[in-house]
Design an enzyme around this catalytic site. Structure first.
Site, PDB file in Angstrom:
ATOM      1  N   HIS A  91       0.845  -1.178   0.000  1.00 43.48           N
ATOM      2  CA  HIS A  91       0.000   0.000   0.000  1.00 43.48           C
ATOM      3  C   HIS A  91       0.889   1.238   0.000  1.00 43.48           C
ATOM      4  O   HIS A  91       2.101   1.141   0.181  1.00 43.48           O
ATOM      5  CB  HIS A  91      -0.934   0.013   1.232  1.00 43.48           C
ATOM      6  CG  HIS A  91      -0.212   0.023   2.531  1.00 43.48           C
ATOM      7  ND1 HIS A  91      -0.060  -1.095   3.313  1.00 43.48           N
ATOM      8  CD2 HIS A  91       0.425   1.014   3.187  1.00 43.48           C
ATOM      9  CE1 HIS A  91       0.632  -0.801   4.388  1.00 43.48           C
ATOM     10  NE2 HIS A  91       0.945   0.489   4.336  1.00 43.48           N
TER      11      HIS A  91
HETATM   12  C1  T46 Z   1       3.008   0.719   6.863  1.00 42.73           C
HETATM   13  C2  T46 Z   1       3.772  -0.539   7.065  1.00 42.73           C
HETATM   14  C3  T46 Z   1       5.247  -0.304   7.153  1.00 42.73           C
HETATM   15  C4  T46 Z   1      -4.219  -0.173  13.330  1.00 42.73           C
HETATM   16  O1  T46 Z   1      -5.374  -0.313  13.779  1.00 42.73           O
HETATM   17  N1  T46 Z   1      -3.431   0.825  13.804  1.00 42.73           N
HETATM   18  C5  T46 Z   1      -2.168   1.027  13.344  1.00 42.73           C
HETATM   19  O2  T46 Z   1      -1.478   1.970  13.805  1.00 42.73           O
HETATM   20  C6  T46 Z   1      -1.659   0.156  12.316  1.00 42.73           C
HETATM   21  C7  T46 Z   1      -0.261   0.349  11.742  1.00 42.73           C
HETATM   22  C8  T46 Z   1      -2.477  -0.851  11.843  1.00 42.73           C
HETATM   23  N2  T46 Z   1      -3.721  -1.006  12.345  1.00 42.73           N
HETATM   24  C9  T46 Z   1      -4.567  -2.124  11.863  1.00 42.73           C
HETATM   25  C10 T46 Z   1      -5.010  -2.008  10.401  1.00 42.73           C
HETATM   26  C11 T46 Z   1      -5.125  -3.452   9.976  1.00 42.73           C
HETATM   27  O3  T46 Z   1      -6.391  -3.956  10.315  1.00 42.73           O
HETATM   28  O4  T46 Z   1      -3.792  -3.320  11.931  1.00 42.73           O
HETATM   29  C12 T46 Z   1      -4.084  -4.172  10.843  1.00 42.73           C
HETATM   30  C13 T46 Z   1      -2.823  -4.535  10.074  1.00 42.73           C
HETATM   31  O5  T46 Z   1      -2.339  -3.374   9.375  1.00 42.73           O
HETATM   32  P1  T46 Z   1      -1.739  -3.470   7.908  1.00 42.73           P
HETATM   33  O6  T46 Z   1      -2.338  -4.582   7.182  1.00 42.73           O
HETATM   34  O7  T46 Z   1      -1.840  -2.106   7.293  1.00 42.73           O
HETATM   35  O8  T46 Z   1      -0.204  -3.805   8.245  1.00 42.73           O
HETATM   36  P2  T46 Z   1       1.049  -3.796   7.270  1.00 42.73           P
HETATM   37  O9  T46 Z   1       2.128  -4.520   7.972  1.00 42.73           O
HETATM   38  O10 T46 Z   1       0.688  -4.243   5.901  1.00 42.73           O
HETATM   39  O11 T46 Z   1       1.449  -2.234   7.162  1.00 42.73           O
HETATM   40  C14 T46 Z   1       1.926  -1.523   8.291  1.00 42.73           C
HETATM   41  C15 T46 Z   1       1.234  -0.162   8.422  1.00 42.73           C
HETATM   42  O12 T46 Z   1      -0.192  -0.341   8.438  1.00 42.73           O
HETATM   43  C16 T46 Z   1       1.581   0.757   7.277  1.00 42.73           C
HETATM   44  O13 T46 Z   1       1.175   2.076   7.584  1.00 42.73           O
HETATM   45  O14 T46 Z   1       3.494   1.651   6.242  1.00 42.73           O
HETATM   46  O15 T46 Z   1       3.336  -1.324   8.171  1.00 42.73           O
END
Ligand code: T46
Length: 134
Positions: A50
């Site tokens: 993303h």
């Molecule tokens: C990024 C990379 C490096 C939250 O509720 N609060 C938060 O602060 C974060 C980071 C995530 N979430 C929730 C949103 C999703 O339901 O946690 C779940 C997993 O997040 P996501 O699928 O976006 O995780 P990654 O590892 O793909 O990405 C993360 C960060 O979201 C993103 O901003 O830049 O790490």
């Protein structure tokens, strides 16, 4: 200019062990509104895929390593975060992927904004489209 911007975080440790300090508006070029960390990533799992419209972040592997891919729509570059002294600056409107997490990887992220799902662009074609409009 390269998409991969690395901060070299000074080691303040001594004979007892390592210590690194990261300070808002000094080491990190923005006010830090949120800190999160990713750990226990399962073998073969890649994360990210993303971009963010406005969010800026610094990513540091405080333990273990992983490989980051950054893409601005025109260029795609990669870098291994394999040392707690390396801080990767991830600018807004940059597609990111994280691959090849080691079992012991703890990825610490310092973020310029609170969590807001509306800031995410999770579709690559939409990312290219929004990037072209900017
Ligand atoms: C990024 C990379 C490096 C939250 O509720 N609060 C938060 O602060 C974060 C980071 C995530 N979430 C929730 C949103 C999703 O339901 O946690 C779940 C997993 O997040 P996501 O699928 O976006 O995780 P990654 O590892 O793909 O990405 C993360 C960060 O979201 C993103 O901003 O830049 O790490």
């Amino acid at each position: 200019m390269s998409l991969v911007k690395l901060l070299s975080l000074p080691e303040l440790g001594d004979s007892r062990g390592g210590l690194i300090a990261v300070e808002e508006n000094q080491t990190v070029p923005f006010p830090i509104k949120r800190v999160y960390y990713i750990y226990g990533t399962q073998p073969g799992i890649a994360r990210g895929f993303h971009a963010h419209k406005a969010l800026k972040q610094i990513a540091i592997c405080v333990s273990g390593k992983c490989r980051f891919v950054l893409d601005d729509g025109a260029r795609r570059e990669e870098v291994w975060l394999d040392s707690p002294t390396k801080g990767l600056v991830i600018e807004d409107m940059t597609w990111r992927e994280m691959h090849d997490f080691t079992e012991d990887c703890i990825l610490l992220v310092l973020a310029s904004e609170h969590y807001d799902e509306r800031d995410y662009i999770r579709n690559y074609d939409e990312f290219l489209k929004i990037g072209r409009l900017k």
